[in-house]
Design an enzyme around this catalytic site. Structure first.
Site, PDB file in Angstrom:
ATOM      1  N   HIS A  22       0.821  -1.214   0.000  1.00  0.00           N
ATOM      2  CA  HIS A  22       0.000   0.000   0.000  1.00  0.00           C
ATOM      3  C   HIS A  22       0.857   1.268   0.000  1.00  0.00           C
ATOM      4  CE1 HIS A  22      -2.921  -3.049   0.695  1.00  0.00           C
ATOM      5  NE2 HIS A  22      -2.226  -3.450   1.743  1.00  0.00           N
ATOM      6  N   GLU A  75      -2.127   0.293   7.884  1.00  0.00           N
ATOM      7  CA  GLU A  75      -1.280  -0.786   7.400  1.00  0.00           C
ATOM      8  C   GLU A  75      -0.112  -0.200   6.611  1.00  0.00           C
ATOM      9  OE1 GLU A  75      -3.233  -3.509   4.755  1.00  0.00           O
ATOM     10  OE2 GLU A  75      -1.390  -4.634   4.360  1.00  0.00           O
ATOM     11  N   HIS A 119       2.872  -6.881   4.583  1.00  0.00           N
ATOM     12  CA  HIS A 119       1.489  -6.479   4.840  1.00  0.00           C
ATOM     13  C   HIS A 119       1.054  -6.844   6.246  1.00  0.00           C
ATOM     14  CE1 HIS A 119       0.155  -5.646   0.623  1.00  0.00           C
ATOM     15  NE2 HIS A 119       1.229  -6.382   0.365  1.00  0.00           N
ATOM     16  N   GLU A 134       1.711 -11.547   5.737  1.00  0.00           N
ATOM     17  CA  GLU A 134       0.694 -10.821   6.490  1.00  0.00           C
ATOM     18  C   GLU A 134       1.187 -11.011   7.915  1.00  0.00           C
ATOM     19  OE1 GLU A 134      -1.707  -9.096   5.453  1.00  0.00           O
ATOM     20  OE2 GLU A 134      -2.388  -9.826   3.517  1.00  0.00           O
TER      21      GLU A 134
HETATM   22 ZN   LIG Z   1      -2.105  -5.274   2.649  1.00  0.00          ZN
END
Ligand SMILES: [Zn+2]
Length: 331
Positions: free
Chosen positions: A121, A158, A213, A295
């Protein structure tokens, strides 16, 4: 990464946001990955000193050298994060960028190795919804250029998390002699789009690429999971050559992440293996070099949130991922 659902948290709908496919049958005991860990410990010492500064996370960076910590048992440790949103991958942007590149390290065990870190992101994505919603081709289909990513209930995004962890990783890996490049370093208004993120790693002829992430799943879902590229051969996507090496990279990262952070593998994806394979992510589909996503935890779970918002924990996360990369590169 939660797949961004830009609008309401609800839409796990479109092609883009599909939650990772529910568990796969095959499971590999983390033990396997743990076996690969040994070599990784070396990053510990370097890291510390190096790290100190960047980002002041909440808690300050570092506590004890990770390497000295006892390996957490795969089973026990507290499950930490997990959410499944996956990442939103960066997308392509014109060729401008060669975002944060680090100066080549003079020497060290990773001298000559190129590592691309992809901070998922971009903090600016929230202000550029039209741009990031543009569809880009990922070989198998079209997906949004990029997504906003998720955030904790208190508003820690995030995108802030991924950039922070990426900076810590860069410091650690450069200290080992690696040449490190970031796909974005808060130096562009939004993105890059997922296809560009993949191209950056490809163009760098990276020996390993890791997209960082944090998920945005339901409370109660905890722990980390590494996303591996599945075999895809469609359009511009052909992951067949990278499936095997990417799995090895992912296994090393998962094992080291458990050992260094003490976090348990996801309790909602991967059947406890901490590994998940997907064929719907542009950042993986378009990669021609070994690449995985991680993640690190679930930003929407209060216990995982406490970890993700801690600078000390992020340091451990960065070290765990970095040591996994080192282990992979050393074979
Ligand atoms: Zn993400």
């Amino acid at each position: 990464m939660w797949r961004d659902r830009k609008v309401a948290v609800v839409s796990y709908v479109g092609p883009d946001f599909e939650p990772s496919p529910p568990r796969r049958p095959r499971r590999r005991p983390l033990t396997v990955a743990l076996a690969a860990l040994v070599p990784g410990a070396l990053l510990g010492w370097v890291v510390y000193e190096a790290v100190g500064g960047s980002d002041g996370g909440s808690a300050g960076a570092v506590g004890t050298p990770v390497s000295s910590r006892a390996p957490a048992s795969p089973t026990a440790s507290e499950p930490t994060d997990s959410g499944n949103d996956d990442a939103k991958q960066p997308s392509p942007t014109p060729a401008t960028s060669a975002p944060g590149t680090s100066a080549p390290a003079a020497s060290g065990p990773l001298k000559g190795k190129v590592i691309v870190i992809d901070p998922g992101h971009n903090p600016g994505n929230f202000q550029h919804t039209a741009e990031i919603n543009r569809k880009v081709n990922i070989g198998t289909n079209w997906k949004e250029c990029d997504t906003t990513g998720t955030s904790t209930n208190a508003g820690y995004t995030e995108a802030e998390f991924t950039l922070d962890v990426a900076h810590r990783m860069r410091t650690l890996l450069q200290a080992q002699g690696a040449t490190v490049k970031l796909t974005q370093d808060g130096d562009r208004p939004y993105g890059p789009c997922v296809d560009e993120r993949a191209r950056i790693g490809n163009a760098a002829h990276a020996d390993a690429v890791v997209s960082v992430h944090a998920d945005g799943s339901a409370a109660g879902n905890r722990g980390f999971h590494v996303i591996l590229p599945g075999s895809v051969h469609a359009g511009a996507a052909d992951t067949r050559p990278i499936v095997a090496p990417s799995r090895r990279l992912g296994e090393r990262i998962a094992g080291n992440f458990v050992r260094v952070t003490g976090s348990a593998p996801s309790n909602y994806i991967g059947d406890g293996t901490g590994l998940d394979t997907r064929t719907d992510l542009g950042g993986l589909n378009l990669s021609t070099v070994p690449k995985v996503f991680i993640e690190c935890g679930n930003m929407r779970d209060s216990k995982d949130e406490a970890l993700l918002t801690s600078g000390a924990w992020r340091q451990k996360a960065a070290q765990g991922i970095s040591e996994g990369i080192v282990s992979f590169l050393r074979g």
